[in-house]
Motif scaffolding. Structure first.
Motif, short mmCIF file in Angstrom:
data_model
loop_
_atom_site.label_atom_id
_atom_site.label_comp_id
_atom_site.label_asym_id
_atom_site.label_seq_id
_atom_site.Cartn_x
_atom_site.Cartn_y
_atom_site.Cartn_z
N LYS A 160 0.87 -1.18 0.00
CA LYS A 160 0.00 0.00 0.00
C LYS A 160 0.90 1.22 0.00
O LYS A 160 2.00 1.19 0.54
N TYR A 161 0.41 2.29 -0.58
CA TYR A 161 1.17 3.53 -0.62
C TYR A 161 0.59 4.50 0.41
O TYR A 161 -0.61 4.73 0.45
N VAL A 162 1.47 5.02 1.23
CA VAL A 162 1.09 5.92 2.31
C VAL A 162 1.42 7.34 1.89
O VAL A 162 2.52 7.62 1.42
N LEU A 163 0.45 8.22 2.05
CA LEU A 163 0.64 9.63 1.68
C LEU A 163 1.54 10.31 2.70
O LEU A 163 1.27 10.29 3.90
N LEU A 164 2.62 10.88 2.24
CA LEU A 164 3.56 11.57 3.11
C LEU A 164 3.35 13.08 3.03
O LEU A 164 3.38 13.78 4.02
N SER A 165 3.10 13.58 1.83
CA SER A 165 2.95 15.02 1.64
C SER A 165 1.93 15.27 0.53
O SER A 165 1.94 14.59 -0.48
N GLY A 166 1.04 16.21 0.78
CA GLY A 166 0.05 16.57 -0.23
C GLY A 166 -1.36 16.22 0.17
O GLY A 166 -2.22 16.02 -0.68
N ALA A 197 7.18 24.86 13.46
CA ALA A 197 7.61 23.97 12.37
C ALA A 197 9.08 24.21 12.02
O ALA A 197 9.83 23.26 11.81
N VAL A 198 9.49 25.46 11.99
CA VAL A 198 10.89 25.78 11.71
C VAL A 198 11.78 25.22 12.82
O VAL A 198 12.81 24.60 12.53
N ALA A 199 11.39 25.41 14.06
CA ALA A 199 12.19 24.90 15.18
C ALA A 199 12.28 23.38 15.14
O ALA A 199 13.35 22.81 15.35
N GLU A 200 11.16 22.73 14.82
CA GLU A 200 11.18 21.26 14.75
C GLU A 200 12.03 20.77 13.58
O GLU A 200 12.78 19.80 13.71
N LEU A 201 11.93 21.45 12.44
CA LEU A 201 12.74 21.06 11.28
C LEU A 201 14.23 21.18 11.58
O LEU A 201 15.01 20.27 11.30
N VAL A 202 14.63 22.28 12.18
CA VAL A 202 16.04 22.47 12.51
C VAL A 202 16.51 21.40 13.49
O VAL A 202 17.59 20.84 13.36
N SER A 203 15.67 21.08 14.46
CA SER A 203 16.01 20.03 15.42
C SER A 203 16.14 18.67 14.73
O SER A 203 17.09 17.92 14.99
N GLN A 223 7.85 25.03 2.31
CA GLN A 223 8.07 25.52 0.95
C GLN A 223 6.75 25.83 0.25
O GLN A 223 6.58 26.88 -0.34
N VAL A 224 5.80 24.90 0.31
CA VAL A 224 4.55 25.05 -0.42
C VAL A 224 3.71 26.18 0.13
O VAL A 224 3.18 26.98 -0.60
N ARG A 225 3.61 26.26 1.41
CA ARG A 225 2.75 27.28 2.01
C ARG A 225 3.49 28.56 2.34
O ARG A 225 2.96 29.41 3.02
N GLY A 226 4.71 28.66 1.90
CA GLY A 226 5.46 29.87 2.19
C GLY A 226 5.73 30.02 3.67
O GLY A 226 5.92 31.13 4.16
N GLY A 227 5.78 28.93 4.39
CA GLY A 227 6.11 29.00 5.80
C GLY A 227 4.92 29.09 6.71
O GLY A 227 5.04 29.51 7.83
N VAL A 248 11.13 15.31 8.32
CA VAL A 248 11.87 16.36 7.60
C VAL A 248 11.24 16.61 6.23
O VAL A 248 11.05 17.76 5.83
N MET A 249 10.88 15.55 5.53
CA MET A 249 10.25 15.71 4.22
C MET A 249 8.93 16.46 4.33
O MET A 249 8.65 17.36 3.54
N LEU A 250 8.12 16.11 5.32
CA LEU A 250 6.83 16.74 5.50
C LEU A 250 6.97 18.20 5.90
O LEU A 250 6.34 19.09 5.32
N LEU A 251 7.81 18.47 6.88
CA LEU A 251 8.00 19.86 7.33
C LEU A 251 8.59 20.72 6.21
O LEU A 251 8.14 21.84 5.98
N SER A 252 9.57 20.19 5.48
CA SER A 252 10.17 20.93 4.37
C SER A 252 9.14 21.26 3.31
O SER A 252 9.07 22.39 2.82
N ALA A 253 8.33 20.26 2.96
CA ALA A 253 7.31 20.48 1.93
C ALA A 253 6.30 21.53 2.39
O ALA A 253 5.95 22.44 1.62
#
Length: 183
Positions: free
Chosen positions: A16-22, A82-88, A68-72, A60-65
């Protein structure tokens, strides 16, 4: 503009394919399909991640997406966290970046780097009371950045005074003017 990102998960003999982003894009496609719009009845050009991913890599993939997509993110608090969690996450396995490296945006953009630094500074160094006022919209982002130049004790006093000010409930004559003045 941005493809869905999925990864395979095997349940017994079935993959099965699990949705990660989108998720929002996927929901929009389902909505269009439910309305009978036949040209949206299948997802095309999905990005399939075939290498095994750790939970940290998925995060990391989810937070990065999302950044980027929502302009932060439009919401100040959500973006900052989200920025703090991504950096961590970028400082942990398998990335093991230094704090400075983790703060660097994927594209070399000085404005984005400054935004990340400000988000992290507010999240780490701003008094919790002032942060709460910022998150509830009583303090502007520019004011929060100004409070960062204060000592922790000065921030504590400012937070206490502002919380007392915003706690005043007055509905008598001239209350609209007072509410405007509080803002």
């Amino acid at each position: 503009m941005h493809n869905l990102v999925v990864y395979p998960r095997t349940d017994g003999k079935q993959t099965k394919y699990v949705l990660l982003s989108g998720e929002r894009r996927y929901k929009a496609l389902n909505y269009l399909q439910a309305r009978g719009d036949a040209k949206w009845n299948t997802v095309k050009n999905c990005r399939v991640v075939t290498t095994p991913l750790s939970d940290n890599e998925k995060k990391v993939m989810l937070l990065s997406a999302n950044l980027q997509v929502r302009g932060g993110f439009a919401n100040e608090m959500i973006r900052r966290k989200a920025v703090a969690e991504l950096v961590s996450c970028l400082q942990a396995e398998p990335y093991n970046l230094t704090a400075a490296e983790a703060k660097r945006p994927s594209r070399s953009n000085a404005h984005q780097r400054a935004q990340i630094d400000k988000d992290l500074s507010i999240e780490k160094n701003l008094n919790e009371g002032l942060k709460d006022l910022l998150d509830r919209g009583f303090v502007l982002r520019s004011e929060a950045e100004s409070f960062l130049r204060m000592t922790p004790e000065e921030q504590r006093i400012a937070a206490q005074m502002l919380q007392q000010l915003y706690a005043i409930a007055y509905n008598g004559p001239g209350s609209a003017a007072i509410q405007d003045e509080k803002k």
